[in-house]
Design an enzyme around this catalytic site. Sequence first.
Site, PDB file in Angstrom:
ATOM      1  N   ILE A 150       0.833  -1.199   0.000  1.00  0.00           N
ATOM      2  CA  ILE A 150       0.000   0.000   0.000  1.00  0.00           C
ATOM      3  C   ILE A 150       0.870   1.253   0.000  1.00  0.00           C
ATOM      4  O   ILE A 150       0.622   2.203  -0.739  1.00  0.00           O
ATOM      5  CB  ILE A 150      -0.916   0.022   1.239  1.00  0.00           C
ATOM      6  CG1 ILE A 150      -1.850  -1.176   1.226  1.00  0.00           C
ATOM      7  CG2 ILE A 150      -1.702   1.315   1.306  1.00  0.00           C
ATOM      8  CD1 ILE A 150      -2.715  -1.278   2.466  1.00  0.00           C
ATOM      9  N   GLU A 151       1.884   1.251   0.833  1.00  0.00           N
ATOM     10  CA  GLU A 151       2.684   2.458   1.025  1.00  0.00           C
ATOM     11  C   GLU A 151       3.499   2.845  -0.209  1.00  0.00           C
ATOM     12  O   GLU A 151       3.577   4.019  -0.565  1.00  0.00           O
ATOM     13  CB  GLU A 151       3.622   2.271   2.222  1.00  0.00           C
ATOM     14  CG  GLU A 151       2.923   2.264   3.574  1.00  0.00           C
ATOM     15  CD  GLU A 151       2.350   3.624   3.927  1.00  0.00           C
ATOM     16  OE1 GLU A 151       2.786   4.624   3.342  1.00  0.00           O
ATOM     17  OE2 GLU A 151       1.445   3.679   4.776  1.00  0.00           O
ATOM     18  N   SER A 152       4.130   1.870  -0.836  1.00  0.00           N
ATOM     19  CA  SER A 152       5.106   2.199  -1.879  1.00  0.00           C
ATOM     20  C   SER A 152       5.129   1.230  -3.043  1.00  0.00           C
ATOM     21  O   SER A 152       5.937   1.415  -3.958  1.00  0.00           O
ATOM     22  CB  SER A 152       6.508   2.228  -1.254  1.00  0.00           C
ATOM     23  OG  SER A 152       6.827   0.927  -0.756  1.00  0.00           O
TER      24      SER A 152
END
Length: 493
Positions: A150-152
Site C-alpha cells: 500500500i505504502e510504496s
Amino acid sequence: MPLVESPRIQQSIVFLIISLALTTANLTTYAAEPAGRPTSQSIPAEAHEKSEDVPVAESNIDTPSEEADKTDDSTAAIPAPPADLWERIRSGFAMAEMDSDEVRNGEDFYVNRPEYVKRIVERSKRYLFHIVEEVERRRMPAEIALLPIIESAFNPKAYSRSHASGIWQFIPSTGKDYGLKQNWWHDDRRDIVAATRAALDYLQNLYSMFGDWELALASYNWGEGAVGRSLMKNRDNGLPEDFRNINLPPETQSYVPRLIAIKNIISNPAIFGIELESVPNQPYFEEVATTRHMDVKLAAKLADISVDEFNALNPAHNRPVINVNGSRILLLPVDKVDTFTENLRNHDKPLVSWQAYQAKKGETAEKISARYGISLQQLKLVNDIHGRGGIMPGQTLLVPLSKYADGADISIMNDKPVAPRIFQRDFIYAVKKGDALSSIALRYGVTVAQIKSWNNGNERLRVGQKLILKHSPFEKTPLPSPDKRALPAKKSM
C-alpha cells in the site's frame, strides 16, 4: 482340669500359631522382591478424582509398546518449512475479517491491474523475507508484512508530495524520531533494514497506545494524535470507539480495508483470477560491513551484480559514492557475498573516483563541469543544484578525481546537511492524438524516465489517458490548467 486342656486356651494357642505362620510367609515374600521395587504406589488425590474420566489402556503398563519404543529411539518429526513465502505469510494472518465496500474496491483495484501486481511481487522478492522474519520475531500479524504494498508498491525510491520516503514511507520528522538519519550522503528512510526496524517499532508503539491493530494502522497513515482526538470525540458523544465508527479522512478510511483486500487476494489468489508468482522462503540478501569509501559502480562490480541491483538493495545512498563515516552496512545477494569479499580483498586500485572541491569566486557550474570532465547536467544532479541555481564561493562540491590536485577527500563533507527537496506541483495531463512520451517530456522540461516513474512505468499511451506530471518552481514552463479533481496528499499506490 490342666490349663492346656481348657478349650479357651487351646483356641488361643491355635490362633497364635496361625498368626506366626502368616507373618513368616509375608516376610519371606518381601525378601524375595527385587531390591528397590515398591510393593505399592501412592496415587495423588488429583489422580483419584480424575481416574473415573480417564480411560485406562488394556496393555500391560510395565511393558513398553512398539510405538513407545519408536518414540524413545527417534525425535518426533518436525514439519518442513514451506518453500513458498506466501504460504508462510498465510499461516500468520491474524487480523479480523472485514466485509465492506472499501474492501471490495481494494480487491477490484488489484484484480484489474495484473501487470501492476506482477511488478509489486517482483520488487518484493528482495525484501519480503527479511520483513516476514522481523514481523514473526515480534509476534505481529503477518498482514503487517504486506503494508509496503500500500505504502510504496515495494518501490524503495518512492517519494510523496508530503515528503514521505522509502518502502515504509516515513516523513522526515517521524523518521528522525525512530533513529533514521538523513543527511546529504544518505537517507535511512530508504534503508531496507533500518526502515523496517523503525516501521515495526512505530507500529508496535501505536498498538501499545490503542490496543487494536486497526487503530494502530490508521494512526500509521493519519497520525496517532489525529486518531486519538477522533476517539475522544466518540467517547464524549457516547459512540463506539473503534476503527469502524470513528471519523476518518477518506484515505485513512480505505487504508485498513485495502490491506484486508490484499490479504484476501494473497489468501486465495485463484478465486480472484490472479496468478501469484512464488517467492522463495529464504533470505535474499546478507549484511556486509564496510569501513572504506567506495564508488557505487565499483561496489556493484566487486559483487558481480548490476548497478540497478545494488541500488535496489542499497537505496539509501544519495550520491554515486558511498561515504563511510566509521562503518556502513551494505546489503548484497546471499550468493554474492563471498564474491564481493574476495574481489575487495584482491582489489589493489583506488575505491573512490570522486573528490570534494570548494568553488572559487567567480566560478560557474559550466566552468567547473568542463574543468572536471563531467556534464553540466550530471554535476547539477550529483550536487543538488536545481534549475538555474548558481554556485556560491566556498561551496563544497562533489567532482570526479582528475589531474588537478586541488580536491580533498570526501570525508570533509561528512557533516554536509541534507539538501532540501524542491517541492514539485503535480498536475494531470490528458494524452492527445499524436502524443509520445518524448514529445510530452520535451514540452514540459522533464525526461521520459521521470514521466514513466511518476506513472508506474507505463510506456504505452492512448488518447485521453491521464498522466501525472510534476513541475518544479525553478522551471519557467507555464503550468497547464490543473484537473479539478484533487490529487491525494500522499501517493500511496
